[in-house]
Design a protein around this motif. Structure first.
Motif, PDB file in Angstrom:
ATOM      1  N   LEU A  78      20.530 -25.399  -9.693  1.00 16.03           N
ATOM      2  CA  LEU A  78      21.740 -24.623  -9.938  1.00 16.03           C
ATOM      3  C   LEU A  78      22.962 -25.529 -10.042  1.00 16.03           C
ATOM      4  CD1 LEU A  78      22.387 -21.633 -10.273  1.00 16.03           C
ATOM      5  CD2 LEU A  78      22.899 -21.530  -7.836  1.00 16.03           C
ATOM      6  N   GLY A  79      23.059 -26.517  -9.136  1.00 18.93           N
ATOM      7  CA  GLY A  79      24.180 -27.452  -9.184  1.00 18.93           C
ATOM      8  C   GLY A  79      24.209 -28.255 -10.472  1.00 18.93           C
ATOM      9  N   SER A  80      23.045 -28.725 -10.914  1.00 15.68           N
ATOM     10  CA  SER A  80      22.967 -29.479 -12.175  1.00 15.68           C
ATOM     11  C   SER A  80      23.349 -28.602 -13.363  1.00 15.68           C
ATOM     12  CB  SER A  80      21.558 -30.039 -12.373  1.00 15.68           C
ATOM     13  OG  SER A  80      21.221 -30.952 -11.347  1.00 15.68           O
ATOM     14  N   ALA A 102      19.100 -34.182 -16.927  1.00 13.47           N
ATOM     15  CA  ALA A 102      19.542 -33.994 -15.537  1.00 13.47           C
ATOM     16  C   ALA A 102      18.841 -32.792 -14.904  1.00 13.47           C
ATOM     17  CB  ALA A 102      21.055 -33.809 -15.490  1.00 13.47           C
ATOM     18  N   ILE A 103      18.746 -31.695 -15.654  1.00 13.56           N
ATOM     19  CA  ILE A 103      18.074 -30.501 -15.135  1.00 13.56           C
ATOM     20  C   ILE A 103      16.591 -30.779 -14.904  1.00 13.56           C
ATOM     21  CG2 ILE A 103      17.342 -28.148 -15.731  1.00 13.56           C
ATOM     22  CD1 ILE A 103      20.053 -27.782 -17.089  1.00 13.56           C
ATOM     23  N   GLU A 144      12.514 -33.407  -8.854  1.00 13.52           N
ATOM     24  CA  GLU A 144      12.815 -33.820  -7.482  1.00 13.52           C
ATOM     25  C   GLU A 144      12.719 -32.654  -6.511  1.00 13.52           C
ATOM     26  OE1 GLU A 144      13.345 -37.045  -6.357  1.00 13.52           O
ATOM     27  OE2 GLU A 144      12.513 -37.344  -8.362  1.00 13.52           O
ATOM     28  N   TYR A 145      13.099 -31.470  -6.974  1.00 13.96           N
ATOM     29  CA  TYR A 145      12.968 -30.276  -6.115  1.00 13.96           C
ATOM     30  C   TYR A 145      11.501 -30.016  -5.795  1.00 13.96           C
ATOM     31  CZ  TYR A 145      12.565 -25.341  -4.936  1.00 13.96           C
ATOM     32  OH  TYR A 145      12.223 -24.150  -4.346  1.00 13.96           O
ATOM     33  N   ARG A 146      10.642 -30.123  -6.796  1.00 13.98           N
ATOM     34  CA  ARG A 146       9.217 -29.901  -6.574  1.00 13.98           C
ATOM     35  C   ARG A 146       8.630 -30.960  -5.647  1.00 13.98           C
ATOM     36  NH1 ARG A 146       7.369 -28.380 -12.801  1.00 13.98           N
ATOM     37  NH2 ARG A 146       8.090 -26.193 -12.742  1.00 13.98           N
ATOM     38  N   ARG A 147       9.046 -32.201  -5.833  1.00 15.65           N
ATOM     39  CA  ARG A 147       8.576 -33.275  -4.951  1.00 15.65           C
ATOM     40  C   ARG A 147       9.013 -33.029  -3.512  1.00 15.65           C
ATOM     41  NH1 ARG A 147       9.561 -39.079  -8.029  1.00 15.65           N
ATOM     42  NH2 ARG A 147       7.850 -38.911  -9.540  1.00 15.65           N
ATOM     43  N   ASP A 148      10.266 -32.638  -3.358  1.00 15.43           N
ATOM     44  CA  ASP A 148      10.791 -32.383  -2.026  1.00 15.43           C
ATOM     45  C   ASP A 148      10.081 -31.193  -1.379  1.00 15.43           C
ATOM     46  OD1 ASP A 148      12.748 -32.994   0.043  1.00 15.43           O
ATOM     47  OD2 ASP A 148      13.667 -31.083  -0.468  1.00 15.43           O
ATOM     48  N   LYS A 149       9.819 -30.172  -2.165  1.00 17.01           N
ATOM     49  CA  LYS A 149       9.118 -28.994  -1.664  1.00 17.01           C
ATOM     50  C   LYS A 149       7.695 -29.353  -1.243  1.00 17.01           C
ATOM     51  CE  LYS A 149       8.098 -24.194  -2.939  1.00 17.01           C
ATOM     52  NZ  LYS A 149       8.184 -23.185  -4.039  1.00 17.01           N
ATOM     53  N   LYS A 150       7.027 -30.184  -2.058  1.00 14.43           N
ATOM     54  CA  LYS A 150       5.666 -30.610  -1.731  1.00 14.43           C
ATOM     55  C   LYS A 150       5.654 -31.463  -0.465  1.00 14.43           C
ATOM     56  CE  LYS A 150       1.638 -32.896  -3.787  1.00 14.43           C
ATOM     57  NZ  LYS A 150       1.118 -33.606  -4.997  1.00 14.43           N
ATOM     58  N   PHE A 209      24.520 -33.362  -7.494  1.00 17.61           N
ATOM     59  CA  PHE A 209      23.369 -32.482  -7.305  1.00 17.61           C
ATOM     60  C   PHE A 209      22.107 -33.069  -7.933  1.00 17.61           C
ATOM     61  CE2 PHE A 209      26.511 -29.490  -5.998  1.00 17.61           C
ATOM     62  CZ  PHE A 209      25.848 -28.551  -5.206  1.00 17.61           C
ATOM     63  N   THR A 210      22.246 -33.721  -9.093  1.00 14.02           N
ATOM     64  CA  THR A 210      21.075 -34.291  -9.744  1.00 14.02           C
ATOM     65  C   THR A 210      20.512 -35.445  -8.932  1.00 14.02           C
ATOM     66  OG1 THR A 210      21.933 -33.663 -11.921  1.00 14.02           O
ATOM     67  CG2 THR A 210      20.200 -35.343 -11.861  1.00 14.02           C
ATOM     68  N   ALA A 211      21.380 -36.328  -8.469  1.00 14.06           N
ATOM     69  CA  ALA A 211      20.928 -37.523  -7.773  1.00 14.06           C
ATOM     70  C   ALA A 211      20.540 -37.262  -6.321  1.00 14.06           C
ATOM     71  CB  ALA A 211      22.019 -38.600  -7.830  1.00 14.06           C
ATOM     72  N   CYS A 212      21.284 -36.373  -5.650  1.00 14.42           N
ATOM     73  CA  CYS A 212      21.105 -36.221  -4.199  1.00 14.42           C
ATOM     74  C   CYS A 212      20.767 -34.814  -3.746  1.00 14.42           C
ATOM     75  CB  CYS A 212      22.379 -36.671  -3.477  1.00 14.42           C
ATOM     76  SG  CYS A 212      22.935 -38.318  -3.921  1.00 14.42           S
TER      77      CYS A 212
END
Length: 308
Positions: free
Chosen positions: A233-235, A276-277, A283-289, A118-121
């Motif tokens: 959540l996964g992390s 990790a969190i 990464e979540y914020r980057r992906d969302k942006k 979850f952290t990496a991918c």
């Protein structure tokens, strides 16, 4: 009175964690009861009786927020109830001292896989939407239910990582389904304990305050899991699994690590977990942006007039 208030707060905090991460209510509550001198069977019985109320409230709350896959609940919950009844009725004659480190050796790789994956991918999507088969969920339910009853907790730590690792349903639905199915496990385990040890060793005032704290926290936890990003959540779940099972192994007779060694290990794991969190959030914020920019470009392309 102070003990009852403390138990109520423990029940509230444990349910917040359990309802958000799919594990920890039983482990947290049972640990406290054992620490104050309650025998193993009575501690597990107390927690499972309290869980009848907390899991019902948690399951209903998760259902309201659309966090439950009822097919998964049925496929894992009914076998889990059978395993829990068996574990409860034999707990007084069964030693779990050897079982705990063995189970931790099974769970630790799962926890490591989840936190790394979850952290990496992010959320595994190659299997997302594929059905979870009964031949996978039924044995998992039996084992998780048995461990939960004999160890005072374990339904979430066994069930949640195994289903999360499959990547077939979103983390929030894994957690919601595990919490909802735990109601069946709690009822079956409670019946088993009442048959096995009777009610004389159970403090029903403790049951009541643990239940009250958990019922208050259940809707809050269900709302939280609905709004927490799956990657985060996964992390978070992976870190809980790793920390919990490393702790069990270090304290087992197999290793019997000193206090200093345990402290260093916990600090190192906590630092890695926090990193990790933090990485998952970034990464979540980057992906969302990125998705927001792509959506704007897509809308702009659609709004541009087509050449004559």
């Amino acid at each position: 009175m102070q003990a009852l208030i403390l138990l109520g707060l423990v029940g509230l905090a444990a349910q917040l964690v359990d309802g958000s991460l799919g594990m920890a209510y039983g482990v947290t509550s049972t640990t406290l009861l054992l620490a104050i001198g309650t025998n193993a069977a009575a501690a597990s019985a107390t927690v499972h009786l309290a869980e009848i109320g907390t899991t019902l409230a948690s399951g209903l709350s998760h259902w309201r927020f659309n966090n439950v896959d009822w097919k998964v609940v049925a496929k894992i919950g009914i076998p889990g109830a059978g395993g829990a009844f068996a574990g409860a009725t034999f707990l007084s004659s069964l030693s779990t001292e050897m079982a705990a480190p063995i189970m931790s050796l099974i769970l630790l790789p799962l926890g490591l896989y989840i936190i790394i994956r979850f952290t990496a991918c992010g959320l595994p999507r190659d299997n997302l939407g594929k059905p979870l088969r009964k031949r996978f969920l039924a044995p998992l339910g039996v084992v998780a239910g048995f461990v939960d009853a004999t160890g005072g907790g374990g339904w979430g730590p066994v069930g949640t990582p195994a289903i999360l690792a499959s990547g077939r349903i979103p983390p929030r639905k894994v957690i919601g389904s595990i919490d909802a199915s735990e109601f069946l496990v709690a009822v079956a385990a409670s019946i088993g304990f009442l048959v096995g040890i009777g009610s004389k060793n159970i403090n029903f005032a403790w049951v009541g305050v643990l239940m009250l704290g958990g019922v208050i926290a259940a809707p809050v936890a269900a709302w939280l899991v609905r709004h927490i990003p799956p990657r985060f959540l996964g992390s978070a779940v992976g870190g809980v699994i790793v920390l919990t099972n490393v702790r069990t192994l270090l304290r087992s007779d197999w290793i019997d690590a000193s206090g200093n060694v345990q402290a260093v290990a916990y600090i190192a794991l906590a630092v890695i977990w926090a990193a990790a969190i933090a990485y998952s959030v970034r990464e979540y914020r980057r992906d969302k942006k990125r998705k927001s920019v792509e959506a704007k470009l897509h809308r702009r392309t659609e709004e541009e007039p087509t050449p004559a």
